[in-house]
Design an enzyme around this catalytic site. Structure first.
Site: not given
Ligand code: AMP
Length: 284
Positions: A30-31, A33-34, A37, A185
């Site tokens: 969902m962008g 990005l960190h 991601h 996150s």
């Molecule tokens: P999101 O953009 O929050 O929907 O996350 C996209 C993907 O990145 C999902 O599969 C999350 O589980 C993964 N993700 C988010 N935070 C982390 C993290 N700290 N470590 C590993 N994967 C992550």
């Protein structure tokens, strides 16, 4: 890296890649990005010829009183992070591109979605399921990469892929953390400086559960109490759940047995920010 906004254009690219027998690795996001991601993108690069990342804040997975509108959006930075991490195609569709006004189909997932995150966020996993099925049909990836950070989501995704015979292998990657133990996150941007310092308490709560398990504790209530006791030392914390469950199906036996593979599941509010985390533990 190419940025693609339409399904028609990405279809053309994917068809071309498939004709060349390229292995496609897909990272849906969902962008905002960190490093979490970025770790998924790096794993994708190891297993695939071509890495596709999507950036789409999916409205159907947010409840009416949730943070869809204020969810962090930072496309310029996302492009930099994606480029730095070897993404070949970044798919950034508009909401209307994904959900034309005449969309009528929803998906429903039983059992797994009525508990923990699913119970507290009704409709959340149905929204996640719908967007992922759509993206899997569009990207047709050989592999799709998800973070363990969203543990229940990984179970839901694996179940959907199995139930609907999606020809994509789901790869779950470890949670990336700050030195305090806080899982990185996109929602951490909601935390104040002060709260960011305090947020390591989720990790500490899981460590305290691990400690007593290592010392021989087998009783679910006692393990849950250990986590709650740590969390409740902070007056700004409100616990949604703090539970040790079976990793396979999130069920809650009273006593754990040697060989049980379990996961500590946490969801708390720190001030106004909802944080989730988890940690896998095998009983010996
Ligand atoms: P999101 O953009 O929050 O929907 O996350 C996209 C993907 O990145 C999902 O599969 C999350 O589980 C993964 N993700 C988010 N935070 C982390 C993290 N700290 N470590 C590993 N994967 C992550």
């Amino acid at each position: 890296m190419k940025i693609i906004n339409t399904i028609e254009e990405i279809n053309e690219i994917i068809n071309h890649l498939k004709k060349q027998n390229k292995i496609i690795g897909f990272v849906p996001t969902m962008g905002a990005l960190h490093k979490g991601h970025a770790s998924l993108l790096n794993e994708a690069k190891k297993l695939s010829d071509i890495v596709v990342a999507s950036v789409f804040v999916n409205p159907t997975q947010f409840g009416p009183n949730e943070d869809y509108n204020k969810y962090p959006r930072s496309l310029e930075n996302d492009i930099v992070v994606a480029e730095e991490n070897n993404v070949d195609y970044m798919f950034v569709p508009s909401t209307l591109e994904i959900y034309p006004t005449n969309t009528l189909t929803t998906i429903h997932i039983n059992k797994l979605t009525n508990i923990f995150e699913g119970k507290l966020r009704p409709g959340h996993f149905e929204g996640v399921g719908l967007i992922l099925i759509k993206l899997f049909n569009i990207i047709k990836p050989n592999y799709a990469f998800f973070g363990q950070k969203d543990y229940q989501q990984t179970l839901v995704v694996k179940q959907i892929v199995k139930d609907l015979n999606v020809d994509t292998k789901i790869i779950v990657c470890p949670t990336i953390r700050l030195t305090s133990g806080l899982a990185i996150s996109s929602r951490n941007t909601y935390l104040s400086e002060d709260e960011l310092q305090q947020a390591g308490i989720l990790f500490k709560a899981m460590e305290s559960a691990k400690d007593i398990i290592e010392k021989g504790e087998r009783n679910r209530s006692n393990i849950n109490a250990a986590m709650r006791n740590v969390l409740l030392t902070n007056k700004n914390i409100k616990i949604d759940y703090a539970s040790i469950v079976m990793a396979e199906d999130l069920t809650e036996p009273n006593i754990f047995q040697p060989g049980d593979i379990t996961v500590l599941l946490l969801a708390v509010y720190l001030g106004n920010t909802r944080l989730i985390d988890n940690s896998l533990i095998t009983f010996y």
